[in-house]
Motif scaffolding. Structure first.
Motif, mmCIF file in Angstrom:
data_model
loop_
_atom_site.group_PDB
_atom_site.id
_atom_site.type_symbol
_atom_site.label_atom_id
_atom_site.label_comp_id
_atom_site.label_asym_id
_atom_site.label_seq_id
_atom_site.Cartn_x
_atom_site.Cartn_y
_atom_site.Cartn_z
ATOM 1 N N SER A 125 -17.925 -3.092 -16.927
ATOM 2 C CA SER A 125 -17.358 -2.240 -18.044
ATOM 3 C C SER A 125 -17.220 -0.821 -17.470
ATOM 4 O O SER A 125 -16.222 -0.059 -17.743
ATOM 5 C CB SER A 125 -18.430 -2.197 -19.372
ATOM 6 N N ARG A 126 -18.060 -0.442 -16.495
ATOM 7 C CA ARG A 126 -17.823 0.977 -15.944
ATOM 8 C C ARG A 126 -16.439 0.964 -15.040
ATOM 9 O O ARG A 126 -15.917 2.099 -14.917
ATOM 10 C CB ARG A 126 -19.047 1.371 -14.887
ATOM 11 N N GLU A 127 -16.352 -0.124 -14.341
ATOM 12 C CA GLU A 127 -15.118 -0.087 -13.418
ATOM 13 C C GLU A 127 -13.938 -0.053 -14.382
ATOM 14 O O GLU A 127 -12.868 0.621 -13.980
ATOM 15 C CB GLU A 127 -15.212 -1.440 -12.574
ATOM 16 N N ALA A 128 -13.944 -0.721 -15.489
ATOM 17 C CA ALA A 128 -12.727 -0.664 -16.230
ATOM 18 C C ALA A 128 -12.530 0.558 -16.868
ATOM 19 O O ALA A 128 -11.495 1.218 -17.030
ATOM 20 C CB ALA A 128 -12.869 -1.553 -17.544
ATOM 21 N N ALA A 129 -13.708 1.204 -17.377
ATOM 22 C CA ALA A 129 -13.537 2.664 -17.799
ATOM 23 C C ALA A 129 -12.975 3.379 -16.792
ATOM 24 O O ALA A 129 -12.205 4.595 -17.245
ATOM 25 C CB ALA A 129 -14.871 2.867 -18.473
ATOM 26 N N MET A 130 -13.583 3.290 -15.702
ATOM 27 C CA MET A 130 -12.996 4.379 -14.648
ATOM 28 C C MET A 130 -11.626 4.044 -14.448
ATOM 29 O O MET A 130 -10.707 5.165 -13.987
ATOM 30 C CB MET A 130 -14.060 4.050 -13.120
ATOM 31 N N SER A 131 -11.133 2.937 -14.136
ATOM 32 C CA SER A 131 -9.582 2.520 -13.897
ATOM 33 C C SER A 131 -8.895 3.292 -15.020
ATOM 34 O O SER A 131 -7.937 3.982 -14.621
ATOM 35 C CB SER A 131 -9.563 1.145 -13.827
ATOM 36 N N SER A 132 -9.242 3.292 -16.362
ATOM 37 C CA SER A 132 -8.435 3.853 -17.352
ATOM 38 C C SER A 132 -8.508 5.347 -17.269
ATOM 39 O O SER A 132 -7.485 5.977 -17.735
ATOM 40 C CB SER A 132 -9.048 3.412 -18.746
ATOM 41 N N PHE A 133 -9.642 6.001 -16.629
ATOM 42 C CA PHE A 133 -9.835 7.260 -16.602
ATOM 43 C C PHE A 133 -8.815 7.740 -15.807
ATOM 44 O O PHE A 133 -8.058 8.952 -15.827
ATOM 45 C CB PHE A 133 -11.195 7.551 -16.379
ATOM 46 N N ILE A 134 -8.612 7.094 -14.578
ATOM 47 C CA ILE A 134 -7.879 7.467 -13.309
ATOM 48 C C ILE A 134 -6.387 7.443 -13.803
ATOM 49 O O ILE A 134 -5.822 8.328 -13.627
ATOM 50 C CB ILE A 134 -8.210 6.669 -12.173
ATOM 51 N N ALA A 135 -6.069 6.441 -14.424
ATOM 52 C CA ALA A 135 -4.833 6.298 -14.975
ATOM 53 C C ALA A 135 -4.377 7.424 -15.872
ATOM 54 O O ALA A 135 -3.314 8.035 -15.743
ATOM 55 C CB ALA A 135 -4.808 4.831 -15.775
ATOM 56 N N ASP A 136 -5.396 7.768 -17.021
ATOM 57 C CA ASP A 136 -4.915 9.043 -17.717
ATOM 58 C C ASP A 136 -4.642 10.208 -16.982
ATOM 59 O O ASP A 136 -3.892 11.160 -17.006
ATOM 60 C CB ASP A 136 -6.347 9.240 -18.796
ATOM 61 N N LEU A 137 -5.717 10.556 -15.751
ATOM 62 C CA LEU A 137 -5.447 11.579 -14.866
ATOM 63 C C LEU A 137 -4.200 11.575 -14.288
ATOM 64 O O LEU A 137 -3.531 12.584 -13.844
ATOM 65 C CB LEU A 137 -6.716 11.709 -13.881
ATOM 66 N N ARG A 138 -3.818 10.427 -13.590
ATOM 67 C CA ARG A 138 -2.439 10.276 -13.197
ATOM 68 C C ARG A 138 -1.292 10.723 -14.009
ATOM 69 O O ARG A 138 -0.330 11.366 -13.550
ATOM 70 C CB ARG A 138 -2.101 8.873 -12.477
ATOM 71 N N VAL A 139 -1.316 10.328 -15.030
ATOM 72 C CA VAL A 139 -0.381 10.840 -16.099
ATOM 73 C C VAL A 139 -0.445 12.414 -16.411
ATOM 74 O O VAL A 139 0.552 13.085 -16.036
ATOM 75 C CB VAL A 139 -0.560 10.181 -17.561
ATOM 76 N N ALA A 140 -1.631 12.943 -16.195
ATOM 77 C CA ALA A 140 -1.731 14.171 -16.310
ATOM 78 C C ALA A 140 -1.276 14.948 -14.884
ATOM 79 O O ALA A 140 -0.377 15.956 -15.088
ATOM 80 C CB ALA A 140 -3.242 14.648 -16.317
ATOM 81 N N ALA A 141 -1.406 14.396 -13.933
ATOM 82 C CA ALA A 141 -0.836 14.985 -12.686
ATOM 83 C C ALA A 141 0.704 15.057 -12.700
ATOM 84 O O ALA A 141 1.398 15.969 -12.353
ATOM 85 C CB ALA A 141 -1.155 14.014 -11.520
ATOM 86 N N ARG A 142 1.442 14.006 -13.228
ATOM 87 C CA ARG A 142 2.965 14.040 -13.305
ATOM 88 C C ARG A 142 3.224 14.911 -14.277
ATOM 89 O O ARG A 142 4.609 15.352 -14.172
ATOM 90 C CB ARG A 142 3.286 12.607 -13.812
ATOM 91 N N HIS A 143 2.555 15.340 -15.282
ATOM 92 C CA HIS A 143 3.189 16.401 -16.315
ATOM 93 C C HIS A 143 2.645 17.976 -16.012
ATOM 94 O O HIS A 143 3.217 18.911 -16.521
ATOM 95 C CB HIS A 143 2.813 16.035 -17.575
ATOM 96 N N ALA A 144 1.858 18.037 -15.036
ATOM 97 C CA ALA A 144 1.523 19.476 -14.676
ATOM 98 C C ALA A 144 2.267 19.906 -13.541
ATOM 99 O O ALA A 144 2.982 19.529 -12.647
ATOM 100 C CB ALA A 144 -0.249 19.280 -14.010
#
Length: 194
Positions: free
Chosen positions: A175-194
């Motif tokens: 569960s922790r690994e899946a949550a971390m992967s989703s969190f990193i994916a969100d941060l990658r979206v943020a990086a593309r828009h910043a």
């Protein structure tokens, strides 16, 4: 317009709510004015309160790892919290996190507004529901609009995601690994828009 250092000094004497009474430090934001990305968490935790810096405890270490994996240099972002003092309850020798109430979040909103005005980020990442609701209002739900870039009342686009502490509380490694992967994916979206 005030500088971040001036705001930090003013916030150190803030008495707009009762949280200052049991706090070790006012934990103001950290980073450069002009940072393209601002990350807003809920409130300082135990280690943040003791050190007077945002995101230096276990959730901060996890955040740093996620930022690195998302290709974001932590030194190039502005880190802050919706609430500037640690709300806690004592359990034995430990100080346990307690969610800030709406009045405490409202009392700190002028500090967050001032930080946004000075930093002028291109995107704000709201970490968890307290941060998201402090920016977007009480009806906003991270679960419904997580990972989407949305307009905000501040005139700066925002993206909501989970708080890194929620990943630490996952029930097992999978569960922790899946949550971390989703969190990193969100941060990658943020990086593309910043």
């Amino acid at each position: 317009m005030a500088t971040l250092d001036q705001l930090r000094q003013e916030a150190a004497t803030c008495r707009a709510c009762d949280l200052w009474e049991n706090a070790t430090h006012t934990v103001f934001g950290e980073g450069a004015a002009g940072a393209r990305l601002m990350l807003v968490g809920e409130q300082p935790g135990d280690q943040e309160d003791l050190q007077g810096k945002p995101f230096v405890g276990p959730a901060g270490k996890l955040l740093e790892r996620a930022l690195t994996e998302a290709g974001i240099d932590r030194r190039r972002v502005y880190l802050t919290n919706a609430v500037k003092h640690f709300r806690w309850t004592r359990r034995g020798k430990r100080r346990l996190h307690e969610k800030p109430n709406a009045g405490q979040v409202r009392a700190c909103r002028p500090w967050l507004e001032a930080e946004i005005e000075v930093v002028r980020p291109r995107l704000i990442v709201m970490l968890g529901s307290t941060a998201a609701q402090s920016v977007m209002g009480p009806v906003f739900r991270v679960s419904r609009q997580r990972g989407e870039v949305l307009p905000s009342p501040f005139g700066v686009p925002v993206l909501a995601t989970v708080h890194p502490s929620s990943i630490l509380r996952a029930i097992d490694d999978e569960s922790r690994e899946a949550a971390m992967s989703s969190f990193i994916a969100d941060l990658r979206v943020a990086a593309r828009h910043a």
